[in-house]
Design a protein around this motif. Structure first.
Motif, PDB file in Angstrom:
ATOM      1  N   ALA A 120       0.837  -1.202   0.000  1.00  0.00           N
ATOM      2  CA  ALA A 120       0.000   0.000   0.000  1.00  0.00           C
ATOM      3  C   ALA A 120       0.868   1.247   0.000  1.00  0.00           C
ATOM      4  O   ALA A 120       0.647   2.185  -0.788  1.00  0.00           O
ATOM      5  CB  ALA A 120      -0.934  -0.008   1.207  1.00  0.00           C
ATOM      6  N   ASP A 121       1.885   1.274   0.864  1.00  0.00           N
ATOM      7  CA  ASP A 121       2.786   2.424   0.924  1.00  0.00           C
ATOM      8  C   ASP A 121       3.503   2.627  -0.402  1.00  0.00           C
ATOM      9  O   ASP A 121       3.613   3.752  -0.920  1.00  0.00           O
ATOM     10  CB  ASP A 121       3.821   2.216   2.040  1.00  0.00           C
ATOM     11  CG  ASP A 121       3.208   2.243   3.425  1.00  0.00           C
ATOM     12  OD1 ASP A 121       2.043   2.681   3.552  1.00  0.00           O
ATOM     13  OD2 ASP A 121       3.889   1.821   4.377  1.00  0.00           O
ATOM     14  N   GLU A 122       4.002   1.527  -0.950  1.00  0.00           N
ATOM     15  CA  GLU A 122       4.741   1.593  -2.210  1.00  0.00           C
ATOM     16  C   GLU A 122       3.874   2.129  -3.341  1.00  0.00           C
ATOM     17  O   GLU A 122       4.301   2.998  -4.113  1.00  0.00           O
ATOM     18  CB  GLU A 122       5.257   0.198  -2.554  1.00  0.00           C
ATOM     19  CG  GLU A 122       5.990   0.106  -3.881  1.00  0.00           C
ATOM     20  CD  GLU A 122       6.332  -1.331  -4.243  1.00  0.00           C
ATOM     21  OE1 GLU A 122       6.558  -1.589  -5.438  1.00  0.00           O
ATOM     22  OE2 GLU A 122       6.349  -2.192  -3.338  1.00  0.00           O
ATOM     23  N   MET A 123       2.648   1.636  -3.449  1.00  0.00           N
ATOM     24  CA  MET A 123       1.771   2.041  -4.541  1.00  0.00           C
ATOM     25  C   MET A 123       1.306   3.481  -4.396  1.00  0.00           C
ATOM     26  O   MET A 123       1.238   4.230  -5.380  1.00  0.00           O
ATOM     27  CB  MET A 123       0.571   1.092  -4.619  1.00  0.00           C
ATOM     28  CG  MET A 123       0.951  -0.342  -4.949  1.00  0.00           C
ATOM     29  SD  MET A 123      -0.456  -1.484  -4.921  1.00  0.00           S
ATOM     30  CE  MET A 123      -1.089  -1.243  -6.584  1.00  0.00           C
ATOM     31  N   GLY A 128       1.673   9.121  -6.791  1.00  0.00           N
ATOM     32  CA  GLY A 128       1.426  10.505  -6.419  1.00  0.00           C
ATOM     33  C   GLY A 128       0.537  10.733  -5.222  1.00  0.00           C
ATOM     34  O   GLY A 128       0.044  11.857  -5.021  1.00  0.00           O
ATOM     35  N   LEU A 129       0.338   9.710  -4.393  1.00  0.00           N
ATOM     36  CA  LEU A 129      -0.509   9.872  -3.211  1.00  0.00           C
ATOM     37  C   LEU A 129       0.267   9.634  -1.920  1.00  0.00           C
ATOM     38  O   LEU A 129      -0.317   9.349  -0.875  1.00  0.00           O
ATOM     39  CB  LEU A 129      -1.697   8.909  -3.286  1.00  0.00           C
ATOM     40  CG  LEU A 129      -2.694   9.168  -4.430  1.00  0.00           C
ATOM     41  CD1 LEU A 129      -3.699   8.028  -4.531  1.00  0.00           C
ATOM     42  CD2 LEU A 129      -3.413  10.490  -4.218  1.00  0.00           C
ATOM     43  N   GLY A 130       1.579   9.785  -2.000  1.00  0.00           N
ATOM     44  CA  GLY A 130       2.421   9.541  -0.836  1.00  0.00           C
ATOM     45  C   GLY A 130       2.153  10.474   0.325  1.00  0.00           C
ATOM     46  O   GLY A 130       2.413  10.135   1.482  1.00  0.00           O
ATOM     47  N   THR A 135      -4.838   9.922   4.942  1.00  0.00           N
ATOM     48  CA  THR A 135      -6.026  10.698   4.593  1.00  0.00           C
ATOM     49  C   THR A 135      -7.224   9.782   4.436  1.00  0.00           C
ATOM     50  O   THR A 135      -7.135   8.731   3.800  1.00  0.00           O
ATOM     51  CB  THR A 135      -5.806  11.466   3.275  1.00  0.00           C
ATOM     52  OG1 THR A 135      -4.662  12.320   3.410  1.00  0.00           O
ATOM     53  CG2 THR A 135      -7.023  12.312   2.933  1.00  0.00           C
ATOM     54  N   LYS A 136      -8.353  10.167   5.035  1.00  0.00           N
ATOM     55  CA  LYS A 136      -9.565   9.370   4.888  1.00  0.00           C
ATOM     56  C   LYS A 136     -10.111   9.493   3.463  1.00  0.00           C
ATOM     57  O   LYS A 136      -9.976  10.534   2.825  1.00  0.00           O
ATOM     58  CB  LYS A 136     -10.627   9.817   5.885  1.00  0.00           C
ATOM     59  CG  LYS A 136     -10.283   9.497   7.335  1.00  0.00           C
ATOM     60  CD  LYS A 136     -11.421   9.918   8.260  1.00  0.00           C
ATOM     61  CE  LYS A 136     -11.094   9.551   9.703  1.00  0.00           C
ATOM     62  NZ  LYS A 136     -12.192   9.943  10.632  1.00  0.00           N
ATOM     63  N   ILE A 137     -10.743   8.446   3.004  1.00  0.00           N
ATOM     64  CA  ILE A 137     -11.329   8.436   1.663  1.00  0.00           C
ATOM     65  C   ILE A 137     -12.312   9.598   1.503  1.00  0.00           C
ATOM     66  O   ILE A 137     -12.383  10.222   0.435  1.00  0.00           O
ATOM     67  CB  ILE A 137     -12.034   7.097   1.386  1.00  0.00           C
ATOM     68  CG1 ILE A 137     -11.045   5.927   1.503  1.00  0.00           C
ATOM     69  CG2 ILE A 137     -12.690   7.109   0.005  1.00  0.00           C
ATOM     70  CD1 ILE A 137      -9.871   5.989   0.558  1.00  0.00           C
ATOM     71  N   GLN A 146     -10.812   7.434  -6.796  1.00  0.00           N
ATOM     72  CA  GLN A 146     -10.853   6.401  -7.832  1.00  0.00           C
ATOM     73  C   GLN A 146      -9.475   5.785  -8.023  1.00  0.00           C
ATOM     74  O   GLN A 146      -9.348   4.576  -8.246  1.00  0.00           O
ATOM     75  CB  GLN A 146     -11.359   6.973  -9.155  1.00  0.00           C
ATOM     76  CG  GLN A 146     -11.497   5.915 -10.230  1.00  0.00           C
ATOM     77  CD  GLN A 146     -12.431   6.336 -11.349  1.00  0.00           C
ATOM     78  OE1 GLN A 146     -13.269   7.196 -11.168  1.00  0.00           O
ATOM     79  NE2 GLN A 146     -12.283   5.713 -12.496  1.00  0.00           N
ATOM     80  N   LYS A 147      -8.447   6.605  -7.914  1.00  0.00           N
ATOM     81  CA  LYS A 147      -7.088   6.098  -8.018  1.00  0.00           C
ATOM     82  C   LYS A 147      -6.806   5.084  -6.917  1.00  0.00           C
ATOM     83  O   LYS A 147      -6.203   4.029  -7.152  1.00  0.00           O
ATOM     84  CB  LYS A 147      -6.107   7.276  -7.914  1.00  0.00           C
ATOM     85  CG  LYS A 147      -4.920   7.216  -8.851  1.00  0.00           C
ATOM     86  CD  LYS A 147      -4.149   8.503  -8.757  1.00  0.00           C
ATOM     87  CE  LYS A 147      -3.042   8.571  -9.793  1.00  0.00           C
ATOM     88  NZ  LYS A 147      -2.276   9.833  -9.694  1.00  0.00           N
ATOM     89  N   VAL A 148      -7.269   5.386  -5.701  1.00  0.00           N
ATOM     90  CA  VAL A 148      -7.081   4.473  -4.576  1.00  0.00           C
ATOM     91  C   VAL A 148      -7.806   3.155  -4.839  1.00  0.00           C
ATOM     92  O   VAL A 148      -7.287   2.078  -4.543  1.00  0.00           O
ATOM     93  CB  VAL A 148      -7.577   5.118  -3.264  1.00  0.00           C
ATOM     94  CG1 VAL A 148      -7.592   4.099  -2.132  1.00  0.00           C
ATOM     95  CG2 VAL A 148      -6.693   6.298  -2.887  1.00  0.00           C
TER      96      VAL A 148
END
Length: 322
Positions: A120-123, A128-130, A135-137, A146-148
């Motif tokens: 999860a961290d890697e992806m 671009g969501l590092g 952050t809550k959905i 949608q990216k998540v």
């Protein structure tokens, strides 16, 4: 019980499947397979039966006739762990963080807690969501959420990836990111199926296409085979009264008179027998044609799509539209 055939050449196969809702066929006698390691575009207008077909393939819906196979077997809990599925109807637990939701989906697919969190961290960093690990959905933009969900679909590195209208709702930058992600998963060896009614994505990404309309298969083959259904043409304009048709006929080309205006005569040349546009131009020049313009026309996938599905653009009244 037979052991799973993990070397099956078609990770997904539908065999003469049909499904009816309220007496109307959502899918009728649908047969196709996804070749191992390829990207298959599943194309059709809204309401054509794409989502219903994919739900049958995954065992979410039972066909009224025919059968669906995953890795050579009927869909079951074991072979479904090898699948990553992004449904058309998006949905995430809004009070969970991005990291937690991706990890959660990974654990559902058999990953241990440590591996799922690490991936999860890697992806999230990679796409671009590092800065949004915690952050809550509910606090994300629609495109970021949608990216998540797409990352949640891929966290367990599935052998078969099924994406139902994955580009819907994404801005051009995120669409480009998703195309890159699909290419990376393909390079990893995954078999990928994505349904869409946007031809440009399919034209850039796919090895093969299945095109459906009103629940029935209209085409199954490669991009080149699809393109060959619409012949290439070329337009040539000439000055004066030059008869280009007669001149090109001597070289074996078929042309037709289109129109005449103040700039001269305009001709359409048929290239349906494998001729090349540059060969036509060369033949016209050699014949002494007073050419004022030359425009080759290569068919686009959209042209093929329209020729196959016709006016099937209005959604059928099936479950996938409810």
């Amino acid at each position: 019980m037979n052991a799973p055939n993990i070397n099956a050449q078609s990770p997904l196969e539908l065999r003469a499947t049909s499904k009816f809702f309220k007496g109307k066929a959502a899918v009728k006698d649908m047969s196709f397979s996804a070749p191992k390691g390829q990207i298959l575009g599943f194309l059709g207008p809204n309401g054509a039966g794409k989502s219903t077909s994919l739900r049958i393939a995954l065992g979410v819906l039972s066909p009224d006739s025919g059968e669906a196979l995953l890795f050579g077997e009927k869909p079951n809990l074991k072979n479904l762990r090898r699948v990553g599925f992004l449904p058309e109807e998006r949905g995430l637990y809004r009070k969970m963080t991005t990291r937690a939701i991706i990890s959660y989906y990974g654990r559902l697919k058999g990953l241990d807690r440590k591996t799922s969190l690490s991936r999860a961290d890697e992806m999230l960093q990679r796409f671009g969501l590092g800065d949004h690990l915690k952050t809550k959905i509910s606090d994300l933009s629609k495109g970021m959420a949608q990216k998540v969900q797409i990352l949640s679909t891929l966290v367990h590195k599935p052998d078969l990836i099924i994406l139902d209208e994955p580009f819907s709702g994404l801005d051009p930058v995120n669409q480009q990111d998703l195309e890159l992600l699909i290419r990376e998963e393909h390079a990893r060896g995954a078999t990928i199926i994505f349904s869409t009614h946007v031809m440009e994505h399919a034209e850039r990404l796919c090895d093969r296409l299945v095109i459906i309309g009103k629940g029935q298969k209209r085409f199954d083959g490669t991009i080149d085979e699809a393109m060959s259904l619409i012949p290439e043409t070329a337009d040539i304009s000439t000055e004066g009264n030059f008869d280009l048709h007669a001149a090109l006929e001597k070289s074996g080309f078929t042309s037709s008179y289109d129109k005449e205006d103040e700039t001269g005569k305009h001709w359409r040349i048929d290239l349906s027998h494998g001729e090349r546009a540059q060969d036509v131009l060369r033949a016209a020049i050699n014949a002494g044609a007073p050419i004022t313009s030359f425009t080759p026309h290569r068919a686009k996938l959209r042209d093929v799509f329209v020729s196959l599905v016709g006016e099937d653009e209005s959604p059928a009244e099936t479950e996938e539209n409810h």
